[in-house]
Design an enzyme around this catalytic site. Structure first.
Site, PDB file in Angstrom:
ATOM      1  N   ARG A  65       0.504  10.421   0.696  1.00 45.20           N
ATOM      2  CA  ARG A  65       1.041  11.238   1.695  1.00 45.20           C
ATOM      3  C   ARG A  65       2.091  12.026   1.318  1.00 45.20           C
ATOM      4  NH1 ARG A  65       0.479   8.080   7.330  1.00 45.20           N
ATOM      5  NH2 ARG A  65      -1.484   7.342   7.138  1.00 45.20           N
ATOM      6  N   LYS A 122     -10.860  -2.229   6.922  1.00 45.52           N
ATOM      7  CA  LYS A 122      -9.549  -1.956   7.665  1.00 45.52           C
ATOM      8  C   LYS A 122     -10.056  -1.226   9.019  1.00 45.52           C
ATOM      9  CE  LYS A 122      -6.077   1.722   7.342  1.00 45.52           C
ATOM     10  NZ  LYS A 122      -5.288   2.973   6.373  1.00 45.52           N
ATOM     11  N   THR A 150      -4.563   6.003   2.177  1.00 47.39           N
ATOM     12  CA  THR A 150      -4.960   7.429   2.390  1.00 47.39           C
ATOM     13  C   THR A 150      -6.046   8.116   1.458  1.00 47.39           C
ATOM     14  OG1 THR A 150      -2.848   7.567   3.671  1.00 47.39           O
ATOM     15  CG2 THR A 150      -4.138   9.406   3.756  1.00 47.39           C
ATOM     16  N   GLU A 205       0.580  -0.929   0.142  1.00 43.64           N
ATOM     17  CA  GLU A 205       0.090   0.036   0.115  1.00 43.64           C
ATOM     18  C   GLU A 205       1.051   1.239  -0.109  1.00 43.64           C
ATOM     19  OE1 GLU A 205      -2.695   2.516   3.125  1.00 43.64           O
ATOM     20  OE2 GLU A 205      -2.843   0.319   3.389  1.00 43.64           O
TER      21      GLU A 205
END
Length: 214
Positions: free
Chosen positions: A49, A133, A73, A45
């Site tokens: 960011r 998640k 994210t 993943e």
């Protein structure tokens, strides 16, 4: 279980740890993905960011055939679409909104949204999502909290992320409702910055050995 949840679980099947990566320099992306795959962790993943995140996803998707690159994210539909167009095989979000639910339902890319409370888990379940998640895992109650959810909401499975480490990963993996965990410890910033791919491969190999109990 929905077809997309099944597709996502099949992508991550047999991999106890999903590396959660923050790519500061796009040139690091492909060699990092190769090192992790050699160590037994092909699914990764890359979080959105950093400014280079989408380009990092594109490079891994295009250059590292053995990798299964996802993006994390993801906060809104525009990011979801951009990540999918960059080549993401799965998409991860810290939470779930109506807008993300809609864009994900219109996409072939499987979606792993975050949920913490029983209400959030039930809402996701009602929307057809049975693999979620659990974030931020340690701060939200850790393995004990997830264990408490296993009986009343038995058909929902989780990938805990946030504060998960080599020291506590086994505690999560031993739970019946945990498929895998997400963690950044397999690719420490200093090793990535210095290009120490052999050491990262070894960390990945140790993480890949954290199998769920039979």
């Amino acid at each position: 279980m929905s077809n997309k949840s099944e597709k996502l679980m099949s992508l991550l099947a047999g991999q106890p740890v999903i590396p959660v990566l923050r790519i500061a320099d796009v040139k690091q992306a492909a060699p990092l993905a190769r090192a992790l795959a050699r160590g037994g962790l092909p699914a990764i993943e890359i979080t959105l960011r950093t400014p280079d995140a989408l380009e990092a996803i594109r490079r891994v998707a295009g250059e590292v055939e053995e990798a299964i690159v996802g993006s994390g994210t993801i906060l809104d539909p525009a990011q979801f679409d951009a990540a999918a167009q960059a080549g993401s095989r799965f998409i991860v979000s810290p939470g779930l909104t109506k807008e993300l639910l809609k864009v994900s339902s219109d996409s072939d890319v499987p979606f792993l949204p975050g949920a913490i409370t029983p209400g959030e888990v039930m809402a996701a379940r009602q929307a057809g999502l049975s693999f979620l998640k659990f974030f931020p895992a340690e701060q939200a109650g850790g393995a004990a909290f997830l264990k408490a959810l296993a009986s009343p909401i038995a058909d929902v499975k989780f990938c805990p992320t946030g504060g998960v480490s080599a020291a506590n990963a086994s505690g999560y993996l031993g739970l019946p409702n945990v498929i895998c965990v997400g963690g950044s410890w397999v690719a420490p910033d200093d090793l990535v910055e210095n290009g120490e791919w052999d050491r990262i491969e070894e960390l990945a190999r140790k993480a890949a050995g954290l199998r769920k109990p039979a």
